[in-house]
Every structure is written in structure tokens, then in C-alpha cells.
Design a protein around this motif. Structure first.
Motif, PDB file in Angstrom:
ATOM      1  N   LYS A 151      -3.233   9.396   2.829  1.00 34.48           N
ATOM      2  CA  LYS A 151      -3.195   9.684   1.402  1.00 34.48           C
ATOM      3  C   LYS A 151      -2.391  10.962   1.224  1.00 34.48           C
ATOM      4  O   LYS A 151      -2.230  11.735   2.175  1.00 34.48           O
TER       5      LYS A 151
ATOM      6  N   GLY B 221       0.718   3.478   2.847  1.00 36.48           N
ATOM      7  CA  GLY B 221      -0.582   4.076   2.626  1.00 36.48           C
ATOM      8  C   GLY B 221      -1.652   3.588   3.570  1.00 36.48           C
ATOM      9  O   GLY B 221      -2.570   4.327   3.922  1.00 36.48           O
TER      10      GLY B 221
ATOM     11  N   ARG C 156       2.936   4.667  -0.663  1.00 35.69           N
ATOM     12  CA  ARG C 156       2.786   5.956  -1.328  1.00 35.69           C
ATOM     13  C   ARG C 156       4.182   6.417  -1.735  1.00 35.69           C
ATOM     14  O   ARG C 156       5.091   6.470  -0.901  1.00 35.69           O
TER      15      ARG C 156
ATOM     16  N   SER D  97       0.828  -1.210   0.000  1.00 34.58           N
ATOM     17  CA  SER D  97       0.000   0.000   0.000  1.00 34.58           C
ATOM     18  C   SER D  97       0.860   1.258   0.000  1.00 34.58           C
ATOM     19  O   SER D  97       0.465   2.286   0.526  1.00 34.58           O
TER      20      SER D  97
END
Length: 206
Positions: free
Chosen positions: A110, A60, A45, A43
Motif C-alpha cells: 500500500k 497492489g 497503485r 490491483s
């Protein structure tokens, strides 16, 4: 399962992959490498500064961990941790698949970036709350339009040196954010009372 490779450079014209050296999250996790990479990268980022060779990397959906670094040739240098609540897991019964994050652990963020700032929209959901939801015990704070687990309101704003500059709170909550390059507007998606998507625009607030 034994190498500490984290990133690779892909040369698009040739398809050639090159290892990127000198990166490994120092969270004290000493179980199989595959488990650690599974947690961090499933996940992840990853954002690049629009003009500099500087990157943001973090989880994330697990923990609350993010750091910035520069890329020099094939090496990661000038690392700076911004958020240091690393994911906490143990391998499952098969010795590899991760399980066991504590109830209190948050579930990530996010991100949107500009030339000046990094905007992290923090999750409102802990692993304990996530488990409660899977049992059909949704906490009241996640009930109603624009309040479900994907929606949040708290934004941490960092500069590209890793310094925390601002804390923002959006009303209503949004499911994701995008920021204009001049940092004058934040856009996000919320929901109407009929659970229909609504585009929100927040003017410059710092």
C-alpha cells in the motif's frame, strides 16, 4: 488482447480518451496480453507527485513491483524501476485467466506519497500463506488483533528519483498509512484487543 495499451488519459470536460504510449512492464511474460494486464491493473497503485508531472505505478496485491515515470504529452518517459519482483503467473485452463503464482511470491504493498517521499507499506503475506489461509490453515503470525493478513509494519521510503532513503518499522502493525505533507507524522489504523479500529499516530522517525 493484442495491444500493449496500459494507460489512457481521460479529459473530464469532454470524456475523450487518449492512449498513453511507451509503457510496458518488462517482466519477460510472453503469454496473452489480457492475462498480464489483469494481474497488473486489477490491483494497481497509481499515485501522482503533488506538483510535478511524475507518477508512481505498481501492483497492489501481486509481486513486489513499483516504478516511477514522467508523463510528457501522451508519452511515458524517464522510467525507473524501484522494486523489481514482478508478478509471476501463467494463464489458466481457459488460456487467459491467471493462476499459478509461486508460494514464495509476495503480495504487494500500500502507498502514501508527499512532495518529498514515497512510502510503501509492504505486505507480510506470500501467496503460499494466502493459499494456506483459504484451506483454513492460518499461520500463527496472522492470529490476534492487529496481526491479520491486512496488517503490516515495514515501510520502504523512496524519494521521487527512485532512491531508497529509509526503512521504517511500525509498532503496532497497521492496515494502511497516510503521511502528512511535511513528512512529520505517519497515521495508520490498527486494532484493539477487542478487534476495534484504533487510529495510530507515529511521529517523525528519520
Amino acid at each position: 488482447n493484442k495491444r500493449q495499451d496500459w494507460f489512457k488519459l481521460l479529459h473530464l470536460p469532454t470524456g475523450r480518451l487518449t492512449d498513453v504510449a511507451d509503457f510496458f512492464p518488462a517482466d519477460g511474460f510472453d503469454s496473452p496480453m489480457m492475462t498480464k494486464q489483469w494481474i497488473y491493473n486489477s490491483s494497481a497503485r497509481l499515485k501522482k507527485h503533488p506538483t510535478r508531472n511524475r507518477f508512481l505505478y505498481g501492483c497492489g496485491d501481486e509481486g513486489l513491483y513499483a516504478e516511477i515515470f514522467d508523463l510528457e504529452d501522451n508519452r511515458v518517459i524517464n522510467r525507473k524501476v524501484m522494486l523489481d519482483q514482478y508478478p509471476t503467473y501463467q494463464p489458466g485452463e481457459d488460456g487467459i485467466s491467471p493462476e499459478g503464482a509461486p508460494d514464495w511470491q509476495l503480495t504487494g504493498f500500500k502507498v502514501s506519497v508527499t512532495s518529498r517521499y514515497i512510502y510503501l507499506l509492504l505486505s507480510r503475506e506470500s501467496h503460499g500463506e494466502r493459499r494456506a489461509i483459504t484451506r483454513g490453515q492460518t499461520p500463527d503470525k496472522f492470529k490476534g488483533p492487529g496481526k491479520r493478513t491486512a496488517f503490516s509494519e515495514e515501510i520502504l521510503v523512496f524519494d521521487w528519483e527512485g532512491r531508497l532513503c529509509h526503512k521504517l518499522h511500525l509498532n503496532p502493525f497497521v492496515v494502511n498509512i497516510a503521511v502528512t505533507e511535511d513528512d512529520s507524522l505517519i497515521y495508520g489504523i490498527t486494532e484493539s484487543e477487542a478487534y476495534e479500529p484504533v487510529l495510530m499516530r507515529y511521529p517523525h522517525i528519520f
